[in-house]
Design a protein around this motif. Structure first.
Motif, short mmCIF file in Angstrom:
data_model
loop_
_atom_site.label_atom_id
_atom_site.label_comp_id
_atom_site.label_asym_id
_atom_site.label_seq_id
_atom_site.Cartn_x
_atom_site.Cartn_y
_atom_site.Cartn_z
N ARG A 440 -20.54 -10.03 44.12
CA ARG A 440 -20.15 -10.30 42.93
C ARG A 440 -18.63 -10.65 41.85
NH1 ARG A 440 -22.72 -4.82 42.18
NH2 ARG A 440 -21.05 -4.05 41.75
N VAL A 441 -17.99 -10.24 42.62
CA VAL A 441 -16.56 -11.11 42.14
C VAL A 441 -16.52 -12.70 42.69
CG1 VAL A 441 -14.23 -11.77 43.34
CG2 VAL A 441 -14.81 -9.09 43.78
N PRO A 442 -16.25 -13.06 41.30
CA PRO A 442 -16.23 -15.04 41.06
C PRO A 442 -15.47 -15.94 42.50
CG PRO A 442 -16.01 -13.94 38.94
CD PRO A 442 -15.49 -12.66 40.16
N ASP A 443 -16.29 -17.04 42.81
CA ASP A 443 -16.13 -17.54 43.78
C ASP A 443 -14.72 -17.99 43.59
OD1 ASP A 443 -17.62 -16.87 45.61
OD2 ASP A 443 -18.62 -18.64 44.83
N SER A 444 -14.50 -18.13 41.73
CA SER A 444 -13.36 -19.06 41.59
C SER A 444 -12.06 -17.79 41.30
CB SER A 444 -13.14 -19.39 39.77
OG SER A 444 -13.51 -18.03 39.70
N GLU A 448 -14.51 -17.46 49.86
CA GLU A 448 -15.02 -16.29 50.80
C GLU A 448 -14.39 -15.49 52.21
OE1 GLU A 448 -18.56 -15.67 51.23
OE2 GLU A 448 -18.86 -15.96 49.28
N ASN A 449 -13.34 -16.90 52.97
CA ASN A 449 -12.79 -16.20 54.07
C ASN A 449 -12.14 -14.31 52.89
OD1 ASN A 449 -13.28 -17.52 55.92
ND2 ASN A 449 -11.83 -19.19 55.47
N PHE A 453 -12.79 -10.63 54.13
CA PHE A 453 -10.91 -9.78 54.02
C PHE A 453 -11.24 -8.45 53.15
CE2 PHE A 453 -6.24 -8.84 54.48
CZ PHE A 453 -5.97 -8.26 55.70
N ALA A 454 -11.47 -8.67 52.42
CA ALA A 454 -11.79 -7.16 51.38
C ALA A 454 -12.77 -6.18 52.01
CB ALA A 454 -11.75 -7.60 49.94
N ARG A 455 -14.11 -6.94 52.41
CA ARG A 455 -14.72 -6.28 52.71
C ARG A 455 -14.66 -5.10 53.58
NH1 ARG A 455 -17.91 -11.43 52.05
NH2 ARG A 455 -18.64 -11.51 50.94
N LEU A 459 -6.82 -2.94 52.99
CA LEU A 459 -5.37 -3.26 53.49
C LEU A 459 -5.59 -4.58 52.79
CD1 LEU A 459 -3.87 -2.58 56.92
CD2 LEU A 459 -3.28 -1.46 54.38
N SER A 460 -6.36 -5.16 52.05
CA SER A 460 -6.63 -5.84 51.48
C SER A 460 -6.45 -6.15 49.57
CB SER A 460 -7.93 -7.22 50.79
OG SER A 460 -8.78 -6.24 50.99
#
Length: 532
Positions: A440-444, A448-449, A453-455, A459-460
């Motif tokens: 749900r986080v905006p692409d702005s 995607e990379n 990493f966040a998924r 540590l992200s």
């Protein structure tokens, strides 16, 4: 039957010279164990500089573990055969040379290759350290104290890795975690040749190349399957096929060792409960410890957002507790028996794991985190020292290297399994739960990379926190970070319960099957010595 020992005048007759040799051996051990942990702190810097992803960075660590675990048993046997000091010196030189190669690497492939080669040479060092101690210290009480020092150094090195690595990265580039090995290895080589006597088996039969080959192939494939299981899935064809093939090779190894007249590992040793059950206790202790360190790394750096150096300072009580607990527990086991001490240590380890699982985002370090670390570290130290002493006292001197390798191999497999299993539990829960939130986080705000990493890891959070964003989006960022932290701690809670259960089951098995009466004052080791 006894091992031959190069007893140069005054070297072994003097207590101070024996303990000087112990200090050198512990320095060699420190180099090997610290090198296995310090590089973890440098992974983000290596990833940025060499432009590589998470999978590649994992193999910077795993390449070392794979070759190290796979060659321990073979190198232990070679030390018994050709000289433990000689094999250890070769290993120290190799670690130093390959550290130069790692520091000079310009690509990820070169770094991984250097780390794999370092694991090969480290496998030559580690079994020799404990085997040399057993041959130098023949007095029961001195030997127990020496093993306690060896045990404490291993735990201490594991715990101070993040702090020393963090300090280096604050002042130098990631290459420094390799360069630091070079002077330490050089000092260790000179000191070993000067102060440590040579020892090897007094009589050896023919070399067992088939046994060596089967042990290397079986253990390496097993460790590889465990390492790769979180990536492919524990029920995937790759994982199950790898474990099945490894099991087949290891069964073949056991059958061959029972048949050949000159085995690299005397399988009859496992019939001795004072050998096999302490080895099981060590494997489970390292399963829990490496899993615990994996979880606590995510907690300190991802949840509390500590720098690597701050993480190292915060984990110092772990190192201190190991250093204090190991000598006391080993000497106590001489008085009240190994079983009582090991069972208590396992229960204390289980308590630490359970307490660690209760930590939440708002937990206070002194009241919520510190008790868990201290309990876990003391439990590990209490198990490790007496268990190691029991294993090594069950061996004739001629088989000290092979026995030490069994002790070391169980640690590595247990530790690797701990990271893989507990890490998989946390990663699976985290990825499944946090993925809808990340989507749900905006692409702005995140491409995607970055979302990938966040998924993958909490540590992200550090990268998300440092990103410049409009003030309007600040509340959304805080909500995302809080969700990530809460999710990973929920996964850690489940993992801690699994580890606690494993430790408690092991404590029950040891309590039932390991003799409670203290071992005879004249240990098996001394009995073998007195036969001649």
């Amino acid at each position: 039957m006894t091992s031959t020992l190069d007893a140069r005048p005054g070297l072994l007759g003097s207590r101070s010279r024996r303990f000087a040799a112990l200090a050198v051996i512990c320095l060699a051990e420190l180099l090997v164990v610290l090198d296995n942990t310090i590089v973890n702190v440098a992974l983000p810097s290596i990833g940025v500089d060499l432009q590589t992803g998470v999978s590649g960075l994992q193999w910077v660590v795993d390449a070392y573990t794979l070759t190290f675990a796979g060659l321990l048993l073979a190198c232990g046997n070679l030390g018994d055969r050709y000289g433990r000091r000689r094999v250890m010196v070769i290993g120290l030189v190799g670690v130093g040379v390959m550290s130069v190669a790692g520091a000079s690497a310009e690509t990820l492939g070169q770094v991984i290759a250097a780390r794999a080669a370092m694991g090969v040479f480290a496998a030559a060092v580690f079994p020799a350290t404990l085997a040399l101690i057993i041959n130098i210290f023949t007095d029961v009480r001195e030997r127990a104290l020496a093993i306690a020092a060896w045990t404490a150094m291993a735990g201490f090195a594991i715990a101070i890795g993040p702090m020393s690595g963090g300090w280096l990265l604050e002042h130098f580039t990631w290459h420094s975690v390799f360069w630091i090995n070079v002077p330490v290895a050089a000092i260790a080589v000179v000191a070993t040749l000067t102060l440590v006597p040579e020892s090897k088996a007094s009589a050896v039969g023919r070399l067992d190349p088939l046994g060596i080959g089967l042990s290397i192939a079986g253990i390496t494939l097993l460790v590889w399957s465990i390492i790769e299981a979180p990536k492919h899935g524990w029920t995937s064809a790759t994982t199950l096929g790898g474990i099945a093939a490894a099991s087949t090779l290891l069964v073949g190894f056991v059958l061959w060792e029972l048949r050949t007249p000159t085995p690299i590992l005397n399988m009859a040793l496992f019939r001795n409960r004072r050998f096999s059950l302490p080895a099981l206790a060590i494997a489970i202790a390292y399963f829990s410890m490496f899993g615990f360190l994996f979880l606590i790394t995510q907690y300190f750096q991802g949840v509390r957002e500590y720098t690597p150096f701050e993480f190292g300072v915060a984990s110092l009580p772990f190192a201190i507790s190991v250093a204090v607990g190991a000598p006391i527990a080993t000497l106590l086991a001489q008085r009240i028996g190994t079983t009582a001490v090991i069972v208590f240590g396992l229960l204390l380890t289980g308590l630490g794991l359970y307490l660690g699982g209760q930590v939440n985002v708002d937990s206070i370090y002194l009241t919520g985190v510190l008790p868990s670390m201290v309990s876990m570290a003391l439990g590990l130290a209490i198990v490790q020292g007496p268990a190691t002493e029991s294993i090594m006292s069950s061996l004739p001197l001629d088989e000290a290297g092979a026995g030490s390798a069994v002790n070391d191999t169980t640690r590595e497999i247990g530790g690797t399994l701990g990271v893989a299993v507990l890490g998989s539990i946390v990663a699976s829960y985290y990825a499944t739960t946090i993925a809808p939130v990340i989507d749900r986080v905006p692409d702005s705000f995140m491409n995607e990379n970055e979302k990938g990493f966040a998924r993958a890891t909490v540590l992200s959070v550090l990268e998300i926190r440092q990103r410049e964003i409009p003030a309007l989006l600040e509340p959304q960022r805080e909500q995302l970070i809080t969700a990530m932290k809460t999710t990973v701690l929920h996964g850690s809670h489940t993992a801690s319960l699994v580890a606690t259960g494993a430790v408690l089951v092991c404590a029950l098995v040891v309590a039932i099957f390991l003799p409670w009466a203290p071992a005879d004052g004249d240990s098996v080791l001394l009995a073998w010595r007195n036969k001649d």
